[in-house]
Motif scaffolding. Structure first.
Motif, PDB file in Angstrom:
ATOM      1  N   LYS A   9       1.851  -2.471   1.990  1.00  0.00           N
ATOM      2  CA  LYS A   9       1.023  -1.568   2.634  1.00  0.00           C
ATOM      3  C   LYS A   9       1.532  -0.882   3.450  1.00  0.00           C
ATOM      4  CE  LYS A   9      -3.463  -1.114   5.116  1.00  0.00           C
ATOM      5  NZ  LYS A   9      -4.241  -1.859   5.567  1.00  0.00           N
ATOM      6  N   GLU A  10       2.355  -1.216   4.364  1.00  0.00           N
ATOM      7  CA  GLU A  10       3.077  -0.595   5.362  1.00  0.00           C
ATOM      8  C   GLU A  10       4.087   0.429   4.818  1.00  0.00           C
ATOM      9  OE1 GLU A  10       6.057  -1.238   9.335  1.00  0.00           O
ATOM     10  OE2 GLU A  10       5.120  -3.073   8.221  1.00  0.00           O
ATOM     11  N   LEU A  11       4.923   0.014   3.947  1.00  0.00           N
ATOM     12  CA  LEU A  11       5.961   0.835   3.222  1.00  0.00           C
ATOM     13  C   LEU A  11       5.259   2.236   2.442  1.00  0.00           C
ATOM     14  CD1 LEU A  11       8.792   1.497   3.018  1.00  0.00           C
ATOM     15  CD2 LEU A  11       8.714  -0.126   0.738  1.00  0.00           C
ATOM     16  N   ARG A  12       3.945   1.725   1.844  1.00  0.00           N
ATOM     17  CA  ARG A  12       3.198   2.769   1.209  1.00  0.00           C
ATOM     18  C   ARG A  12       2.673   3.953   2.374  1.00  0.00           C
ATOM     19  NH1 ARG A  12      -1.381   1.614  -2.744  1.00  0.00           N
ATOM     20  NH2 ARG A  12      -0.999   3.761  -3.213  1.00  0.00           N
ATOM     21  N   GLN A  13       2.561   3.432   3.237  1.00  0.00           N
ATOM     22  CA  GLN A  13       1.633   4.383   4.311  1.00  0.00           C
ATOM     23  C   GLN A  13       2.812   5.182   4.936  1.00  0.00           C
ATOM     24  OE1 GLN A  13      -0.143   1.635   7.094  1.00  0.00           O
ATOM     25  NE2 GLN A  13      -2.151   1.819   6.135  1.00  0.00           N
ATOM     26  N   SER A  14       4.169   4.508   4.967  1.00  0.00           N
ATOM     27  CA  SER A  14       5.140   5.251   5.539  1.00  0.00           C
ATOM     28  C   SER A  14       5.808   6.096   4.722  1.00  0.00           C
ATOM     29  CB  SER A  14       6.324   4.404   5.874  1.00  0.00           C
ATOM     30  OG  SER A  14       5.900   3.279   6.979  1.00  0.00           O
ATOM     31  N   THR A  15       5.685   6.072   3.227  1.00  0.00           N
ATOM     32  CA  THR A  15       6.454   6.613   2.367  1.00  0.00           C
ATOM     33  C   THR A  15       5.672   7.458   1.350  1.00  0.00           C
ATOM     34  OG1 THR A  15       6.677   4.948   0.909  1.00  0.00           O
ATOM     35  CG2 THR A  15       8.269   5.206   2.467  1.00  0.00           C
ATOM     36  N   GLY A  16       4.635   7.030   1.260  1.00  0.00           N
ATOM     37  CA  GLY A  16       3.835   7.575  -0.050  1.00  0.00           C
ATOM     38  C   GLY A  16       4.024   7.274  -1.170  1.00  0.00           C
ATOM     39  N   ALA A  17       4.947   6.354  -1.516  1.00  0.00           N
ATOM     40  CA  ALA A  17       5.324   5.876  -2.923  1.00  0.00           C
ATOM     41  C   ALA A  17       4.355   4.964  -3.231  1.00  0.00           C
ATOM     42  CB  ALA A  17       6.623   5.009  -2.770  1.00  0.00           C
ATOM     43  N   GLY A  18       4.604   4.566  -4.642  1.00  0.00           N
ATOM     44  CA  GLY A  18       3.560   3.941  -5.528  1.00  0.00           C
ATOM     45  C   GLY A  18       3.748   2.322  -4.903  1.00  0.00           C
ATOM     46  N   MET A  19       2.503   1.620  -5.355  1.00  0.00           N
ATOM     47  CA  MET A  19       2.662   0.186  -4.924  1.00  0.00           C
ATOM     48  C   MET A  19       3.944  -0.559  -5.579  1.00  0.00           C
ATOM     49  SD  MET A  19      -0.525  -2.617  -5.264  1.00  0.00           S
ATOM     50  CE  MET A  19      -1.566  -1.591  -4.329  1.00  0.00           C
ATOM     51  N   MET A  20       4.026  -0.471  -6.656  1.00  0.00           N
ATOM     52  CA  MET A  20       4.990  -1.010  -7.519  1.00  0.00           C
ATOM     53  C   MET A  20       6.471  -0.665  -7.057  1.00  0.00           C
ATOM     54  SD  MET A  20       3.612  -3.550  -9.025  1.00  0.00           S
ATOM     55  CE  MET A  20       5.142  -4.186  -9.743  1.00  0.00           C
ATOM     56  N   ASP A  21       6.468   0.432  -6.831  1.00  0.00           N
ATOM     57  CA  ASP A  21       7.785   1.149  -6.151  1.00  0.00           C
ATOM     58  C   ASP A  21       8.175   0.512  -4.982  1.00  0.00           C
ATOM     59  OD1 ASP A  21       8.498   2.829  -8.578  1.00  0.00           O
ATOM     60  OD2 ASP A  21       7.146   4.212  -7.590  1.00  0.00           O
ATOM     61  N   CYS A  22       7.080   0.392  -4.000  1.00  0.00           N
ATOM     62  CA  CYS A  22       7.326  -0.009  -2.809  1.00  0.00           C
ATOM     63  C   CYS A  22       7.607  -1.550  -2.903  1.00  0.00           C
ATOM     64  CB  CYS A  22       5.948  -0.138  -1.962  1.00  0.00           C
ATOM     65  SG  CYS A  22       5.791   1.789  -1.345  1.00  0.00           S
ATOM     66  N   LYS A  23       6.954  -2.453  -3.687  1.00  0.00           N
ATOM     67  CA  LYS A  23       7.317  -3.833  -3.982  1.00  0.00           C
ATOM     68  C   LYS A  23       8.707  -3.999  -4.357  1.00  0.00           C
ATOM     69  CE  LYS A  23       5.621  -8.065  -6.288  1.00  0.00           C
ATOM     70  NZ  LYS A  23       4.861  -8.657  -7.012  1.00  0.00           N
ATOM     71  N   ASN A  24       9.023  -3.181  -5.352  1.00  0.00           N
ATOM     72  CA  ASN A  24      10.313  -3.230  -5.817  1.00  0.00           C
ATOM     73  C   ASN A  24      11.419  -3.077  -4.682  1.00  0.00           C
ATOM     74  OD1 ASN A  24       9.647  -4.048  -8.420  1.00  0.00           O
ATOM     75  ND2 ASN A  24       9.655  -1.987  -9.189  1.00  0.00           N
ATOM     76  N   ALA A  25      11.237  -1.822  -3.948  1.00  0.00           N
ATOM     77  CA  ALA A  25      12.211  -1.761  -2.823  1.00  0.00           C
ATOM     78  C   ALA A  25      12.367  -2.556  -1.668  1.00  0.00           C
ATOM     79  CB  ALA A  25      11.408  -0.243  -2.028  1.00  0.00           C
TER      80      ALA A  25
END
Length: 307
Positions: A9-25
């Protein structure tokens, strides 16, 4: 390191990237948020903010200015309600005035006597915690002075004079017209509150921040398939653009988009006939960089009702 839903959630808020992309990152970078942001940027999956956003703690920022000297502090509390409490506001205002006479460190301020209670600032804060019923702390402080000229200040989202959510101090060094220096200084302080520069100029940036940005830009440029010579020119051009985005003097002036902040200073210097130098600035935002545990308020209320 296990990747949690909160981290995604934090990464998505910071980047606007998709959920799975954030999880993979996050999985690719052992849960390191900053590294995950860079990974997403290199993959072209994020427009990436220059600084990752954080959940803000509550409280107030206060500024205190006396002639060519100034101080700024941040006092944190658990909830925003306390920021509107007059007792808390009086305490924060008093601590800011004490900071003006201190060496600018939190330790020195805490050891000084409070005019509110006659006790040390540290003991006064402890008493306020017991009275108001919330934990609170003096998180940080800074001082700014000029040898000649003015110190301008600005407080955004103010709840009372010199108290608010964002505070800015700007040092304007000059022997020129103090009124005109103060007017431009106030405008620049407002610009800083809106644009959040990382440093005064390119030479003042943390070298590690520049290196990190350069590495991301190199990977992006290489992905275009261009020759190394072209890649190098692309990167240097983008680094110059980066400086324009994150350093105060190179930023487009919010008040007058036809000039940079540096250009506005040069224009004033020409008008008053003497040099004008923006020597330094300080920007405090309440809770910046502080992690605060989020709670489901509705669930808490439901649990309380159930007893």
């Amino acid at each position: 390191m296990a990747v949690t839903a909160a981290m995604v959630k934090e990464l998505r808020q910071s980047t606007g990237a998709g959920m799975m992309d954030c999880k993979n990152a996050l999985q690719e970078n052992d849960g390191n948020i900053d590294a995950a942001i860079d990974w997403l940027r290199k993959k072209g999956l994020s427009k990436a903010a220059k600084k990752s956003s954080r959940v803000a703690a509550e409280g107030l920022v206060a500024v205190s200015v006396a002639g060519t000297d100034s101080a700024i502090i941040e006092m944190n509390s658990e909830t925003d309600f306390v920021g509107r409490n007059e007792q808390f506001q009086d305490l924060v205002r008093d601590v800011a005035s004490i900071a003006l006479k201190s060496d600018g460190t939190v330790a020195d301020i805490l050891a000084a006597n409070s005019s509110v209670s006659g006790k040390s600032v540290e003991a006064t804060i402890t008493d306020a915690v017991a009275t108001i019923g919330e934990n609170m702390t003096l998180r940080r402080a800074a001082k700014l002075s000029v040898s000649q000229g003015v110190v301008a200040s600005y407080v955004h989202n103010s709840v009372a004079p010199n108290l608010g959510k964002i505070g800015v101090l700007v040092g304007m060094e000059s022997s020129g017209d103090a009124e005109k220096l103060a007017a431009l200084g106030k405008q620049i302080a407002m610009h800083i509150a809106a644009s959040s520069p990382l440093a005064l100029g390119p030479d003042d940036l943390d070298p590690s921040v520049v290196e990190r940005e350069r590495n991301v830009l190199i990977e992006q440029a290489k992905a275009s398939g261009k020759p190394d010579g072209v890649v190098e020119k692309m990167v240097e051009g983008r680094i110059r653009k980066f400086y324009e985005e994150v350093t105060l003097l190179k930023q487009t002036f919010v008040i007058d988009p036809d000039v940079t902040v540096e250009g506005a200073l040069e224009r004033l210097a020409k008008e008053i006939g003497v040099d004008v130098k923006l020597s330094s600035f300080v920007l405090f935002k309440v809770g910046e960089g502080v992690e605060k545990e989020e709670s489901d308020f509705a669930a808490e209320v439901a649990a309380a009702v159930k007893g």
